[in-house]
Write a protein that holds these residues in place. Structure first.
Motif, PDB file in Angstrom:
ATOM      1  N   LEU A  44      33.784  34.132  51.282  1.00 20.77           N
ATOM      2  CA  LEU A  44      34.215  34.182  49.888  1.00 20.77           C
ATOM      3  C   LEU A  44      34.215  32.783  49.294  1.00 20.77           C
ATOM      4  CD1 LEU A  44      37.254  36.632  50.192  1.00 20.77           C
ATOM      5  CD2 LEU A  44      35.014  37.147  49.204  1.00 20.77           C
ATOM      6  N   PRO A  45      34.012  32.693  47.969  1.00 23.30           N
ATOM      7  CA  PRO A  45      34.142  31.394  47.302  1.00 23.30           C
ATOM      8  C   PRO A  45      35.605  30.984  47.204  1.00 23.30           C
ATOM      9  CG  PRO A  45      33.780  33.111  45.688  1.00 23.30           C
ATOM     10  CD  PRO A  45      33.645  33.766  47.036  1.00 23.30           C
ATOM     11  N   ALA A  46      35.827  29.776  46.720  1.00 23.27           N
ATOM     12  CA  ALA A  46      37.202  29.265  46.639  1.00 23.27           C
ATOM     13  C   ALA A  46      38.045  30.079  45.661  1.00 23.27           C
ATOM     14  CB  ALA A  46      37.192  27.796  46.242  1.00 23.27           C
ATOM     15  N   ARG A  47      37.447  30.482  44.548  1.00 22.32           N
ATOM     16  CA  ARG A  47      38.199  31.223  43.530  1.00 22.32           C
ATOM     17  C   ARG A  47      37.749  32.680  43.530  1.00 22.32           C
ATOM     18  NH1 ARG A  47      40.846  27.655  39.934  1.00 22.32           N
ATOM     19  NH2 ARG A  47      41.132  29.335  38.422  1.00 22.32           N
ATOM     20  N   VAL A  48      38.705  33.572  43.707  1.00 25.03           N
ATOM     21  CA  VAL A  48      38.424  35.000  43.789  1.00 25.03           C
ATOM     22  C   VAL A  48      39.348  35.746  42.828  1.00 25.03           C
ATOM     23  CG1 VAL A  48      38.524  37.047  45.276  1.00 25.03           C
ATOM     24  CG2 VAL A  48      37.601  34.895  46.166  1.00 25.03           C
ATOM     25  N   VAL A  49      38.790  36.714  42.124  1.00 21.92           N
ATOM     26  CA  VAL A  49      39.547  37.602  41.245  1.00 21.92           C
ATOM     27  C   VAL A  49      39.612  38.969  41.908  1.00 21.92           C
ATOM     28  CG1 VAL A  49      39.619  38.722  38.977  1.00 21.92           C
ATOM     29  CG2 VAL A  49      38.796  36.356  39.189  1.00 21.92           C
ATOM     30  N   ILE A  50      40.799  39.534  41.979  1.00 21.01           N
ATOM     31  CA  ILE A  50      40.979  40.877  42.520  1.00 21.01           C
ATOM     32  C   ILE A  50      41.400  41.792  41.383  1.00 21.01           C
ATOM     33  CG2 ILE A  50      42.281  42.326  44.129  1.00 21.01           C
ATOM     34  CD1 ILE A  50      42.528  39.760  45.876  1.00 21.01           C
ATOM     35  N   PHE A  51      40.603  42.828  41.139  1.00 23.31           N
ATOM     36  CA  PHE A  51      40.866  43.770  40.052  1.00 23.31           C
ATOM     37  C   PHE A  51      41.551  44.998  40.627  1.00 23.31           C
ATOM     38  CE2 PHE A  51      39.723  47.341  37.305  1.00 23.31           C
ATOM     39  CZ  PHE A  51      39.975  46.831  36.042  1.00 23.31           C
ATOM     40  N   LEU A  74      39.075  34.116  54.744  1.00 28.20           N
ATOM     41  CA  LEU A  74      37.618  34.075  54.556  1.00 28.20           C
ATOM     42  C   LEU A  74      37.169  32.976  53.597  1.00 28.20           C
ATOM     43  CD1 LEU A  74      36.971  37.927  54.354  1.00 28.20           C
ATOM     44  CD2 LEU A  74      36.382  36.400  56.246  1.00 28.20           C
ATOM     45  N   GLY A  75      38.092  32.106  53.173  1.00 29.82           N
ATOM     46  CA  GLY A  75      37.693  30.946  52.384  1.00 29.82           C
ATOM     47  C   GLY A  75      38.253  30.845  50.989  1.00 29.82           C
TER      48      GLY A  75
END
Length: 294
Positions: A44-51, A74-75
């Motif tokens: 995963l990238p550093a910034r993750v959005v969870i909907f 995972l990152g």
């Protein structure tokens, strides 16, 4: 990257497109005993959005616990929850000794999982800001009322906006200000612990196209009773517009039996009554978070 669950594919896709985010679905499996197994993308990238809209919240809160812990492993270093509907906000005090104050408990829980939360019209009354319920610096509140007002303006001539009770006043006033609509709210008259009656506001109703507007409709009983009283007082029509279309059980039938006309809602909770798309507003809020405006 935006992560979502299969049952919210449509809402997540709209948000990902509006926010120009890559979207990946979280694989979910339920064991016979009710336990949940989840699988995220391998990196995963550093910034993750969870909907995740938190209607029917209990399983979803466990999902969020599993997702956030796994995403960080995972990152991911910054996690944003986009929850168009935020559950457990009603119980903001102990009304009887021994009651759990779920707003405080669930809000604190979410603050330990996420770095930012974006939601729409949370049911807040005895707290002034979302940060008091979800103690995060980046706790963002949007409203569906202005966009519902735009829809109403396109559907009705000189509508009168009515809130079914005093708690709806904040959303009714916001929607009315958008287009200069007349507005008022009903009052609840309590005749004991369990007997509640509605009193109509002192405004001219004869021949008016009335729209009942609120943040949420669940059982439908309050808006149904308000519709009956409004029609009996001479209103030409009564429709309902809500941000969150919970509509449990036979709520729609109850409302229709009371003489309700159209039912309009935002897509914060997927429902056939959805007419207002919140993806643009949610995407704008994500962009502001990224820019450090909040």
């Amino acid at each position: 990257m935006l992560l979502y669950f299969e049952d919210e594919l449509n809402g997540a896709t709209r948000l990902a497109q509006a926010a120009h985010l890559g979207a990946r679905m979280i694989d979910r499996h339920r064991f016979p005993d009710g336990e949940i197994k989840l699988r995220l993308p391998e990196t995963l990238p550093a910034r993750v959005v969870i909907f995740r809209s938190l209607n029917d919240p209990n399983d979803k809160l466990v999902e969020l616990l599993l997702v956030t812990q796994t995403a960080r492993a995972l990152g991911a270093t910054h996690l944003t929850l986009v929850a168009p509907y935020l559950a457990y906000m009603r119980q903001d005090m102990a009304f009887r000794p021994g009651e759990a104050i779920s707003q405080r408990i669930v809000g604190q829980f979410l603050s330990t999982l996420f770095d930012a939360v974006i939601t729409v019209d949370p049911h807040l009354h005895r707290v002034a800001t979302l940060q008091e319920a979800v103690p995060l610096d980046q706790a963002v509140v949007l409203s569906g009322a202005p966009l519902l007002s735009d829809w109403i303006a396109a559907q009705r001539q000189r509508p009168l906006l009515i809130g079914p009770d005093e708690e709806s006043a904040q959303w009714v006033a916001l929607a009315a200000a958008r287009h200069g609509f007349d507005h008022a709210v009903c009052r609840k008259l309590r005749h004991g612990d369990h007997e509640v009656e509605l009193a109509l506001p002192d405004v001219a109703l004869t021949g008016r196209q009335v729209v009942l507007l609120d943040d949420v409709a669940s059982t439908g009983h309050s808006v149904a009773r308000a519709a009956q009283l409004l029609l009996a007082a001479g209103a030409a029509s009564v429709d309902v517009a809500v941000t969150h279309a919970l509509f449990s059980g036979d709520a729609l039938q109850i409302m229709q039996a009371a003489g309700m006309g159209e039912v309009w809602s935002t897509d914060c909770i997927a429902h056939p009554s959805n007419v207002v798309n919140m993806a643009g507003a949610l995407a704008a809020a994500l962009g502001q978070l990224e820019a450090g405006i909040f």
